[in-house]
Write an enzyme that holds these catalytic residues in place. Structure first.
Site, PDB file in Angstrom:
ATOM      1  N   ARG A 233       0.868  -1.103  -0.068  1.00 35.19           N
ATOM      2  CA  ARG A 233       0.176   0.114  -0.059  1.00 35.19           C
ATOM      3  C   ARG A 233       0.844   1.353   0.266  1.00 35.19           C
ATOM      4  O   ARG A 233       1.909   1.390   0.602  1.00 35.19           O
ATOM      5  CB  ARG A 233      -0.777   0.185   1.260  1.00 35.19           C
ATOM      6  CG  ARG A 233      -2.188  -1.020   1.070  1.00 35.19           C
ATOM      7  CD  ARG A 233      -3.115  -0.593   0.147  1.00 35.19           C
ATOM      8  NE  ARG A 233      -4.207  -1.479  -0.058  1.00 35.19           N
ATOM      9  CZ  ARG A 233      -4.280  -2.589  -0.577  1.00 35.19           C
ATOM     10  NH1 ARG A 233      -3.213  -3.071  -1.464  1.00 35.19           N
ATOM     11  NH2 ARG A 233      -5.501  -3.467  -0.704  1.00 35.19           N
ATOM     12  N   GLU A 262      -4.433   7.183  -5.125  1.00 26.18           N
ATOM     13  CA  GLU A 262      -4.747   6.441  -6.480  1.00 26.18           C
ATOM     14  C   GLU A 262      -6.000   6.808  -6.953  1.00 26.18           C
ATOM     15  O   GLU A 262      -6.972   7.110  -6.382  1.00 26.18           O
ATOM     16  CB  GLU A 262      -4.734   4.965  -6.201  1.00 26.18           C
ATOM     17  CG  GLU A 262      -3.385   4.437  -5.554  1.00 26.18           C
ATOM     18  CD  GLU A 262      -3.177   3.193  -5.474  1.00 26.18           C
ATOM     19  OE1 GLU A 262      -4.105   2.239  -5.667  1.00 26.18           O
ATOM     20  OE2 GLU A 262      -2.126   2.534  -5.221  1.00 26.18           O
ATOM     21  N   HIS A 281      -0.557   0.039 -10.003  1.00 25.30           N
ATOM     22  CA  HIS A 281      -1.271  -1.010  -8.828  1.00 25.30           C
ATOM     23  C   HIS A 281      -1.872  -2.224  -9.623  1.00 25.30           C
ATOM     24  O   HIS A 281      -3.260  -2.530  -9.296  1.00 25.30           O
ATOM     25  CB  HIS A 281      -2.443  -0.290  -7.892  1.00 25.30           C
ATOM     26  CG  HIS A 281      -2.411  -0.697  -6.570  1.00 25.30           C
ATOM     27  ND1 HIS A 281      -2.769  -0.308  -5.534  1.00 25.30           N
ATOM     28  CD2 HIS A 281      -2.411  -1.968  -6.047  1.00 25.30           C
ATOM     29  CE1 HIS A 281      -3.110  -1.094  -4.420  1.00 25.30           C
ATOM     30  NE2 HIS A 281      -2.722  -2.224  -4.614  1.00 25.30           N
TER      31      HIS A 281
END
Length: 307
Positions: A233, A262, A281
């Site tokens: 993360r 994000e 991601h």
């Protein structure tokens, strides 16, 4: 307005066919590919789901309050930081995760980023496409014999550790909750991770306690020229501190698959930094992991509902 069948709300725009096959007794409602928290609240209010499968967006107190029939929130993957677990506990709503379903995919992404950093893959590719031949001037990092420090030794961290061990790396790791570690992982404290690692890879969940874990103080304690990899993360890293460490040379290079905010949008300080390799991601986004996470999330939710 409730549907005739109980509703599963999916905070995304799809779910793998084998997962859907498990939910034939339910109405499946999709929130779209990038639902806001307000979108999720509105759908909860309209459909009153018994279960939410979380792919994207945040499920907070307002969403839970809007769904009086809600019994379970099931993560499509392993990270539950986008779910307000305290609010869920207060309501008696169970939070479950498909832990390990994307372990192979994320571990492989971590390895790809580690190798990209050590071998300057992106920089050399750019130079080659521009017509350069840097064989006489470039030297990559040989990982065999180097120390990799892992923060987090769950399914992903241990799988990545095995890959690093196979390359001849010394593997050290920190995880206060991990048990029965394989023999090739030496358990150490965080200060040893910072002090002894030639490369550091993050594999732990994000919590209120470890937010900004890799900050200026931790980076100052690291070896000169350390490589940093993050497929966990983004909030685990103090991003301005990492950028400063990259520019000063304390960190030789970084491979990042997750970010504090994000999606990463321009302009962002990381963009244009030659020694930072970025990916959006997608560590857990493979065709195989998509099915495993969907099936895991559906089974976990059904187990709660059928208990």
């Amino acid at each position: 307005m409730s549907a005739k069948r109980p509703v599963f709300l999916v905070t995304g725009n799809d779910l793998a066919a084998p997962a859907l096959a498990l939910l034939n007794d339910f109405e499946v409602v999709y929130a779209g590919k990038a639902p806001s928290e307000d979108d999720i609240v509105a759908l909860c209010r309209w459909h009153d789901p018994v279960a939410i499968i979380v792919r994207y967006g945040r499920v907070g107190t307002a969403a839970m309050a809007a769904a009086p029939s809600l019994k379970v929130i099931s993560k499509h993957g392993s990270g539950t930081d986008t779910i307000d677990k305290a609010a869920a506990a207060a309501r008696g709503i169970q939070v479950v995760a498909a832990a390990g379903a994307n372990a192979a995919a994320v571990a492989e992404q971590a390895l790809a980023l580690l190798l990209a950093c050590a071998k300057s893959v992106v920089a050399l590719d750019t130079r080659m496409h521009a017509g350069h031949w840097d064989k006489a001037t470039h030297k990559s990092v040989e990982l065999a014999g180097r120390t990799i420090g892992l923060v987090g030794l769950g399914a992903i961290g241990v799988r990545f550790a095995r890959m690093c061990d196979a390359m001849g790396m010394r593997v050290i790791g920190f995880d206060p909750y991990a048990k029965d570690l394989p023999g090739y992982v030496s358990r150490v404290d965080l200060e040893t991770i910072w002090r002894e690692s030639d490369a550091i890879s993050l594999h732990c969940p994000l919590t209120a306690e470890n937010a900004g874990l890799l900050d200026a103080r931790a980076l100052a304690a690291c070896r000169q020229g350390v490589i940093v990899v993050n497929t966990a993360r983004g909030g685990l890293i103090d991003e301005p501190a990492l950028l400063e460490a990259i520019r000063s040379g304390r960190v030789a290079s970084a491979g990042l698959d997750s970010f504090a905010v994000e999606p990463l949008t321009a302009p962002h300080p990381f963009q244009g930094e030659a020694r930072i390799t970025l990916s959006p991601h997608i560590g857990g986004v493979t065709a195989d992991a998509y099915v495993k996470m969907g099936v895991g999330a559906a089974k976990n939710a059904l187990a709660v509902l059928n208990a």
